[in-house]
Structure formats: C-alpha cells, structure tokens
Design an enzyme around this catalytic site. Structure first.
Site, PDB file in Angstrom:
ATOM      1  N   ASP A 219       0.793  -1.226   0.025  1.00 24.26           N
ATOM      2  CA  ASP A 219      -0.028  -0.011   0.119  1.00 24.26           C
ATOM      3  C   ASP A 219       0.932   1.228  -0.157  1.00 24.26           C
ATOM      4  OD1 ASP A 219      -2.127   1.882   0.265  1.00 24.26           O
ATOM      5  OD2 ASP A 219      -3.265   0.156   1.190  1.00 24.26           O
ATOM      6  N   MET A 240       0.709   1.667  -6.670  1.00 19.57           N
ATOM      7  CA  MET A 240       0.284   0.659  -7.551  1.00 19.57           C
ATOM      8  C   MET A 240       0.156   1.230  -9.009  1.00 19.57           C
ATOM      9  SD  MET A 240      -3.675   0.431  -6.317  1.00 19.57           S
ATOM     10  CE  MET A 240      -4.726   1.943  -6.251  1.00 19.57           C
ATOM     11  N   LYS A 253      -8.920  -5.778  -3.484  1.00 19.59           N
ATOM     12  CA  LYS A 253     -10.122  -5.916  -2.453  1.00 19.59           C
ATOM     13  C   LYS A 253     -10.589  -4.655  -2.604  1.00 19.59           C
ATOM     14  CE  LYS A 253     -10.341  -6.353   1.620  1.00 19.59           C
ATOM     15  NZ  LYS A 253     -11.140  -5.061   1.843  1.00 19.59           N
ATOM     16  N   HIS A 257     -13.128  -0.094  -7.660  1.00 16.70           N
ATOM     17  CA  HIS A 257     -14.233   0.547  -7.595  1.00 16.70           C
ATOM     18  C   HIS A 257     -14.038   2.054  -7.183  1.00 16.70           C
ATOM     19  CE1 HIS A 257     -15.755   0.105  -3.206  1.00 16.70           C
ATOM     20  NE2 HIS A 257     -14.351   0.440  -3.243  1.00 16.70           N
TER      21      HIS A 257
END
Length: 350
Positions: A219, A240, A253, A257
């Site tokens: 992250d 990322m 996960k 979205h």
C-alpha cells in the site's frame, strides 16, 4: 382531513414517500448519535434489557431529558436496531436486535469506525456538490474540499485511521465470505500480494487460512506505516500505478471501484506485469452490478456506486464492464463468482 377518492390516497402516499426520501439523512445521523452515546454497548454490558431511566443514567452526557431520549430510542426501534420488551410490571425495556452486534465498539466485525467516518461533516459536505461533480474535471469531493479524497486522508491522519479501521471492519465481514466461498481459488497458489491492503486485515485472514501462501501487504507508504506488524507477512510501501510486487496471485479488494475505467486499466496492467503468464491470476473483490436485478442487495450496490461517484470518481461495474476493462489491460478474460456478500469475486487470468 377528508379523502375524496383514490387519487387523494395515492397523493398522500406519494407525499409520504418523498418526505421519507427528503429525511433519509435522519437514519444516518440518528445512527451516529446512538454510536456516539454508546447506547448499544450500554445495553449489551447490562446483560439484560434496560428501562428508559436506567439507560439515561448511563449515558456520557449530563442532564438527559428522558422524553428526548425516548424519541431517539423509538426511532432506533423503527430502524430495527432496538426492540421493546415489557417487564412483568408492564414497564418498557429496551433490548438489542441482532443487527446491533455491528454497532458495538468492541465487536470483532464492528461497523462503528465506518459509521463515524462516513457521517462526519467533511464526508457529508461533498454530497451537497454532487451536481458539480458531473463534469470530467473533478469529483464532487474535489469541488467541495479542494483536494482528492486520497490527499485529504493523507493530510488528516485521524480521519485516515478511522477510514482504515472502517475498512478493516468491512473487510472482516467480507473476507470471511471470500475465504469460505472461494477456498478452491487459493489452492495451488504459493505467493500472494494484497494490493491496497490497508492495515493488513485481509492478508492476515488469508495467511491464517492458507499458511502455505507467502503473503505480502502492499500500500502507500503512509498506510504501511500505520498497518499491523504481522508475523510472516512482508510489508512494502509503494504506488500501484507505478509497479506492483511480483507474486503468483494479486488480490485487489475494494480497490478498483475507487477508480475510473482508465485508471483501473493502468492498475490492472501493473498487476498483469507482476503475475506469471502460466498459473498466475488477479483476484478482484468488488461489486458486480446486475442492473435488472431486484435482489435485496441491489439497492445497496447502487448506493455504493453513488458513493464512488461523489467521493472517488470510481464506479461499481456490471459484468460486461468488468470483462471490457480486464481485456483492455491485456488479460485473456475473467470469471465472476458470487459469494455471501454485497461484493463478488472476479477471477482474472493472464
């Protein structure tokens, strides 16, 4: 009031329906009030239903007006969070409905951080700018707050922590369904990277369920700095959009979205570069919309889509859109499986 026919009855019902929509925020903010007061925990710790006066005496506020409290409790009963029981002497007492387990601060799957985070003023403000977010030059959040939601969270550590705690609570519910409903999907995987994994709740659950998998949490650096120090799990900070650590499987996960199709394709391309062509996979856990469905979860999925519209510029996607962006990122295709959750699993293959 005198009714003069069917049209009058329909008009009253329509009015009542619109009033309910207008005051939809009442549910959110009464829920927040109940959480701030600790009503669920007070009743839970009492180990039995509580009378109004007894409950009032335990609240963390002084000079409680019992009539005002009664009206809050009555609304919580309407929301099916509390129920009323009567003692042998006819006195009303308040007990917890099953849903209340999600509203306890100490519950393993508590939604309290999510409730407090999503209903705080800074996160309610962008909803007033929804019309300004219809253009292509910024979300409603950006128009209202002058920065992206990610910049806001990075500059507000307390809110970032609340956001990550809220996501962790959501993750506990979701990951349990993911693992129980997709055990076969993890068989044969020897390494996995949780991209955008927050504080590590998901990757820890996967590692516990499948100890043979070498797991990595990935992250942003400031998120990794506040993540759990988990045994047997490597933690890596990075971006990322620039690169993703290599592994046999990548899990995303509740990540894609948050992003529009163009950015989601960029993320997926980095994931494609990180997994082997033979035996590799990307596991996406996100909503798969069915616009024609009248399933009881469909309205919740559409609410989440509007949340993405307002705050992140992302979207919830239909099966057709998932297939399109997966192939645009260079993957051969995907398989969607439904689990006992609002979200589905989209298994993507090189």
């Amino acid at each position: 009031m005198a009714f003069h026919g069917k049209d009058d009855v329909l008009d009253i019902k329509a009015q009542a329906h619109v009033w309910k929509i207008i005051y939809g925020f009442a549910d959110s903010l009464v829920l927040r009030c109940a959480v701030e007061l600790g009503i669920v925990d007070i009743i839970d710790n009492n180990n039995q239903p509580m009378a109004l006066a007894d409950l009032a005496s335990k609240l963390p506020v002084s000079d409680v007006n019992c009539d005002n409290l009664y009206r809050i409790l009555r609304y919580l009963v309407k929301m099916e969070i509390l129920r009323v029981e009567k003692s042998d002497d006819g006195q009303k007492k308040y007990a917890l409905e099953p849903i209340a387990t999600l509203l306890s601060r100490n519950a393993k799957r508590s939604m309290v951080p999510m409730i407090l985070g999503m209903t705080q003023k800074d996160f309610m403000t962008p909803w007033h700018s929804m019309k300004d977010g219809l253009s292509d030059n910024g979300t409603a959040f950006e128009k209202a707050m002058g920065m992206t939601i990610w910049e806001y969270l990075e500059g507000h550590p307390d809110q970032s922590q609340l956001f990550n705690e809220g996501m962790a609570g959501e993750t506990r519910l979701l990951t349990s369904s993911l693992i129980s409903g997709s055990r076969d999907m993890f068989q044969g995987i020897d390494s996995l990277v949780d991209v955008g994994g927050g504080n590590g709740t998901t990757v820890k659950a996967i590692s516990d369920a499948f100890p043979h998998i070498k797991c990595t949490l990935f992250d942003l650096p400031h998120v990794i700095a506040n993540s759990y120090d988990l045994p047997n799990i490597e933690r890596i900070g990075g971006d990322m959009f620039k690169s993703v650590p290599s592994a046999q499987a990548i899990i995303l996960k509740l990540i894609l979205h948050d992003w529009n199709d163009e950015d989601s394709i960029k993320i997926l391309k980095q994931c494609r570069n990180a997994v082997p062509k033979d035996g590799g996979k990307v596991i996406i856990v996100d909503v798969a919309l069915d616009e024609e469905s009248d399933h009881e979860l469909s309205s919740t999925r559409l609410i989440l889509d509007i949340d993405m519209l307002v705050n992140t510029g992302g979207k919830e996607r239909t099966k057709e859109v998932w297939e399109k962006i997966v192939k645009s990122a260079g993957f051969s295709g995907c398989k969607i499986r439904h689990i006992a959750a609002i979200q589905s699993v989209i298994e993507v293959f090189p």
